[in-house]
Design a protein around this motif. Structure first.
Motif, PDB file in Angstrom:
ATOM      1  N   ALA A 229      -8.510   7.009   3.526  1.00 25.99           N
ATOM      2  CA  ALA A 229      -7.464   7.855   2.930  1.00 25.99           C
ATOM      3  C   ALA A 229      -6.222   6.997   2.737  1.00 25.99           C
ATOM      4  CB  ALA A 229      -7.156   9.040   3.834  1.00 25.99           C
ATOM      5  N   VAL A 230      -5.589   7.130   1.584  1.00 25.87           N
ATOM      6  CA  VAL A 230      -4.363   6.379   1.300  1.00 25.87           C
ATOM      7  C   VAL A 230      -3.318   7.366   0.787  1.00 25.87           C
ATOM      8  CG1 VAL A 230      -3.350   4.385   0.141  1.00 25.87           C
ATOM      9  CG2 VAL A 230      -5.806   4.441   0.547  1.00 25.87           C
ATOM     10  N   ILE A 231      -2.196   7.408   1.476  1.00 25.34           N
ATOM     11  CA  ILE A 231      -1.128   8.328   1.061  1.00 25.34           C
ATOM     12  C   ILE A 231       0.199   7.565   0.966  1.00 25.34           C
ATOM     13  CG2 ILE A 231      -2.249  10.329   2.146  1.00 25.34           C
ATOM     14  CD1 ILE A 231       0.198  10.070   4.234  1.00 25.34           C
ATOM     15  N   GLY A 232       1.202   8.209   0.378  1.00 30.85           N
ATOM     16  CA  GLY A 232       2.553   7.655   0.345  1.00 30.85           C
ATOM     17  C   GLY A 232       3.365   8.213   1.503  1.00 30.85           C
ATOM     18  N   SER A 248      -0.660  16.276   4.797  1.00 37.46           N
ATOM     19  CA  SER A 248      -1.035  14.891   5.127  1.00 37.46           C
ATOM     20  C   SER A 248      -1.525  14.788   6.568  1.00 37.46           C
ATOM     21  CB  SER A 248       0.167  13.953   4.939  1.00 37.46           C
ATOM     22  OG  SER A 248       0.611  13.992   3.607  1.00 37.46           O
ATOM     23  N   LEU A 249      -0.908  15.569   7.452  1.00 39.07           N
ATOM     24  CA  LEU A 249      -1.266  15.504   8.877  1.00 39.07           C
ATOM     25  C   LEU A 249      -2.731  15.903   9.104  1.00 39.07           C
ATOM     26  CD1 LEU A 249      -0.670  15.238  11.895  1.00 39.07           C
ATOM     27  CD2 LEU A 249       0.448  17.481  11.819  1.00 39.07           C
ATOM     28  N   GLY A 250      -3.171  16.934   8.407  1.00 41.98           N
ATOM     29  CA  GLY A 250      -4.579  17.350   8.537  1.00 41.98           C
ATOM     30  C   GLY A 250      -5.527  16.242   8.097  1.00 41.98           C
ATOM     31  N   VAL A 251      -5.139  15.534   7.059  1.00 41.17           N
ATOM     32  CA  VAL A 251      -5.948  14.397   6.577  1.00 41.17           C
ATOM     33  C   VAL A 251      -6.004  13.327   7.670  1.00 41.17           C
ATOM     34  CG1 VAL A 251      -6.072  12.535   4.870  1.00 41.17           C
ATOM     35  CG2 VAL A 251      -5.440  14.853   4.143  1.00 41.17           C
ATOM     36  N   ALA A 252      -4.836  13.050   8.277  1.00 40.63           N
ATOM     37  CA  ALA A 252      -4.777  12.000   9.312  1.00 40.63           C
ATOM     38  C   ALA A 252      -5.636  12.374  10.520  1.00 40.63           C
ATOM     39  CB  ALA A 252      -3.327  11.780   9.739  1.00 40.63           C
ATOM     40  N   LEU A 253      -5.556  13.631  10.944  1.00 40.50           N
ATOM     41  CA  LEU A 253      -6.354  14.068  12.103  1.00 40.50           C
ATOM     42  C   LEU A 253      -7.843  13.935  11.802  1.00 40.50           C
ATOM     43  CD1 LEU A 253      -4.212  17.182  13.061  1.00 40.50           C
ATOM     44  CD2 LEU A 253      -4.682  15.232  14.582  1.00 40.50           C
ATOM     45  N   ALA A 254      -8.224  14.310  10.612  1.00 36.30           N
ATOM     46  CA  ALA A 254      -9.644  14.213  10.250  1.00 36.30           C
ATOM     47  C   ALA A 254     -10.087  12.752  10.191  1.00 36.30           C
ATOM     48  CB  ALA A 254      -9.890  14.908   8.912  1.00 36.30           C
ATOM     49  N   CYS A 255      -9.227  11.888   9.653  1.00 36.94           N
ATOM     50  CA  CYS A 255      -9.579  10.449   9.589  1.00 36.94           C
ATOM     51  C   CYS A 255      -9.774   9.901  11.004  1.00 36.94           C
ATOM     52  CB  CYS A 255      -8.484   9.658   8.877  1.00 36.94           C
ATOM     53  SG  CYS A 255      -8.443   9.903   7.099  1.00 36.94           S
ATOM     54  N   ALA A 256      -8.885  10.284  11.930  1.00 37.56           N
ATOM     55  CA  ALA A 256      -9.001   9.793  13.307  1.00 37.56           C
ATOM     56  C   ALA A 256     -10.321  10.250  13.903  1.00 37.56           C
ATOM     57  CB  ALA A 256      -7.819  10.280  14.135  1.00 37.56           C
ATOM     58  N   ILE A 260     -12.269   6.730  10.285  1.00 35.65           N
ATOM     59  CA  ILE A 260     -11.992   5.969   9.051  1.00 35.65           C
ATOM     60  C   ILE A 260     -10.486   5.696   8.977  1.00 35.65           C
ATOM     61  CG2 ILE A 260     -13.993   6.916   7.822  1.00 35.65           C
ATOM     62  CD1 ILE A 260     -11.911   8.583   6.163  1.00 35.65           C
ATOM     63  N   PRO A 261     -10.070   4.658   8.252  1.00 37.49           N
ATOM     64  CA  PRO A 261      -8.645   4.313   8.209  1.00 37.49           C
ATOM     65  C   PRO A 261      -7.800   5.349   7.460  1.00 37.49           C
ATOM     66  CG  PRO A 261     -10.022   2.510   7.334  1.00 37.49           C
ATOM     67  CD  PRO A 261     -10.926   3.693   7.521  1.00 37.49           C
ATOM     68  N   PHE A 262      -6.666   5.653   8.062  1.00 37.59           N
ATOM     69  CA  PHE A 262      -5.637   6.480   7.413  1.00 37.59           C
ATOM     70  C   PHE A 262      -4.498   5.522   7.080  1.00 37.59           C
ATOM     71  CE2 PHE A 262      -1.732   9.039   7.663  1.00 37.59           C
ATOM     72  CZ  PHE A 262      -2.036  10.055   6.783  1.00 37.59           C
ATOM     73  N   VAL A 263      -4.340   5.247   5.795  1.00 38.38           N
ATOM     74  CA  VAL A 263      -3.428   4.185   5.356  1.00 38.38           C
ATOM     75  C   VAL A 263      -2.212   4.802   4.664  1.00 38.38           C
ATOM     76  CG1 VAL A 263      -3.215   2.175   3.832  1.00 38.38           C
ATOM     77  CG2 VAL A 263      -5.362   2.585   5.074  1.00 38.38           C
ATOM     78  N   VAL A 264      -1.031   4.407   5.122  1.00 37.73           N
ATOM     79  CA  VAL A 264       0.210   4.818   4.462  1.00 37.73           C
ATOM     80  C   VAL A 264       0.701   3.630   3.636  1.00 37.73           C
ATOM     81  CG1 VAL A 264       2.609   5.523   4.797  1.00 37.73           C
ATOM     82  CG2 VAL A 264       0.816   6.414   6.324  1.00 37.73           C
ATOM     83  N   ALA A 265       0.954   3.868   2.349  1.00 37.39           N
ATOM     84  CA  ALA A 265       1.460   2.808   1.463  1.00 37.39           C
ATOM     85  C   ALA A 265       2.883   3.169   1.075  1.00 37.39           C
ATOM     86  CB  ALA A 265       0.570   2.694   0.225  1.00 37.39           C
ATOM     87  N   ALA A 266       3.846   2.346   1.493  1.00 32.84           N
ATOM     88  CA  ALA A 266       5.253   2.680   1.222  1.00 32.84           C
ATOM     89  C   ALA A 266       6.112   1.428   1.295  1.00 32.84           C
ATOM     90  CB  ALA A 266       5.755   3.706   2.243  1.00 32.84           C
ATOM     91  N   PRO A 267       7.144   1.379   0.454  1.00 32.37           N
ATOM     92  CA  PRO A 267       8.045   0.219   0.509  1.00 32.37           C
ATOM     93  C   PRO A 267       8.959   0.309   1.725  1.00 32.37           C
ATOM     94  CG  PRO A 267       8.846   1.817  -1.092  1.00 32.37           C
ATOM     95  CD  PRO A 267       7.540   2.349  -0.577  1.00 32.37           C
ATOM     96  N   TRP A 268       9.570  -0.808   2.068  1.00 29.21           N
ATOM     97  CA  TRP A 268      10.497  -0.819   3.211  1.00 29.21           C
ATOM     98  C   TRP A 268      11.645   0.148   3.009  1.00 29.21           C
ATOM     99  CZ3 TRP A 268       9.691  -2.298   7.948  1.00 29.21           C
ATOM    100  CH2 TRP A 268       8.698  -3.245   8.202  1.00 29.21           C
TER     101      TRP A 268
END
Ligand code: MRU
Length: 335
Positions: A229-232, A248-256, A260-268
């Motif tokens: 999963a990849v989210i912003g 997004s939290l439900g996605v993260a809990l399910a990934c855990a 499978i990796p729960f990936v956050v893509a965001a600039p500094w």
């Protein structure tokens, strides 16, 4: 095509936004020459997504300066208008940060403010390209040879940024490398950024996708149908807790649970060192009508938080423009 999607641009005498409220049916622009229109556009989500809000906020200062000149406002009135832009939505740290970045240039005039706002825009596009490359490298190093099934939530694409996208930037890069089998685009209740915007961007890019209800996402993940999963993000606290679109939290809990990796893509620019943990992130609550939709019994009330906070322990990786931090492993403090 993604390169042609410019959610926010300066036209020479004003700010031009893609009006995201009418997508995907129509591609219309909104020309903004006063701060009341800009605040309204931000609050209606005509412009949205943390990095795009940051750029709109920076250009918004120039809009306020030009408006003040036209309307012969005293400085206090101009500054109050800028403050209204700055606080038009509370969760994405980029909006206030975009305004704050150009404020010191105001004494030098509109041209200096515009140059800095444009620099922010250009940096964001460059940063997103880097996020895409670094994210794809990290994901491919941890997954098998098979093309990937990727899940994303809300819209973190070109529309949500100055161009290319963060989470969708990673997806675009994976696709360019021939490594995407399918994207599950969560619909994103209640305003359907996934159904309307992410699906539109994926279609333009020729990336295979299926829209699913937000409620389906955890089950899709636990059924083994998703590789990553990849989210912003809207704001990342100093400890790695991450605010993003509600769901997004439900996605993260399910990934855990699925491993499978729960990936956050965001600039500094989305990392907020002044907020120590997620508990300090202000969560926008929006109007009840967005949820009740005219379908609930008369007098029904609603709870409509626009964002949730995923604890750092559930964030496998944070992909920034300078590198990947393995947040849940705790080896990489952010601030
Ligand atoms: O309410 P929105 O549409 O502004 O919410 C946007 C999101 O939650 C995005 O995922 C986030 O801003 C990251 S955009 C690169």
């Amino acid at each position: 095509m993604a390169n042609d999607i410019r959610a926010v641009a300066w036209t020479g005498d004003g700010l031009r936004l893609i009006d995201q409220t009418v997508l995907p049916g129509r591609v219309e622009h909104l020309d903004v020459r006063d701060t009341a229109t800009l605040v309204d556009a931000i609050q209606r989500l005509a412009v949205r997504g943390a990095p795009a809000l940051g750029v709109a906020g920076a250009f918004g200062v120039a809009v306020a300066m030009l408006e003040a000149e036209r309307k012969r406002w005293p400085d206090a009135e101009r500054d109050a208008a800028i403050a209204r832009v700055r606080s038009a939505r509370p969760t994405a740290v980029n909006l206030a940060a975009g305004v704050d970045r150009v404020l010191p240039l105001m004494p030098e005039g509109v041209a200096a403010v515009l140059a800095e706002a444009q620099a922010l825009l250009d940096e964001d596009v460059r940063g997103n390209r880097a996020i895409g490359r670094l994210g794809a490298d990290w994901i491919l190093a941890r997954t098998g040879e098979r093309p990937l099934r990727v899940l994303t939530h809300c819209n973190a694409g070109a529309l949500a940024t100055a161009g290319w996208g963060t989470a969708l930037g990673v997806v675009r890069e994976l696709h360019d490398r021939g490594r995407v089998e399918l994207v599950y685009a969560d619909e994103t209740r209640p305003l359907l950024q996934g159904t309307r915007l992410t699906a539109w961007e994926l279609r333009q890019a020729g990336i295979p996708y299926r829209v699913q209800t937000d409620g389906a996402a955890p089950s899709t993940i636990l059924r083994g149908l998703v590789d990553v999963a990849v989210i912003g993000a809207d704001r990342i606290a100093a400890n790695g807790d991450t605010a993003n679109k509600i769901g997004s939290l439900g996605v993260a809990l399910a990934c855990a649970d699925a491993g499978i990796p729960f990936v956050v893509a965001a600039p500094w620019s989305t990392v907020d060192p002044a907020t120590p943990t997620g508990a300090g992130i202000p969560i926008e609550e929006r109007a009840a009508g967005e949820v009740l939709n005219g379908a609930a019994p008369e007098g029904a009330s609603a709870f409509n938080p626009a964002f949730d906070v995923t604890p750092a322990r559930l964030v496998t990786a944070l992909v920034t423009e300078t590198g990947v931090l393995e947040v849940s492993a705790g080896r990489t403090p952010l601030a």
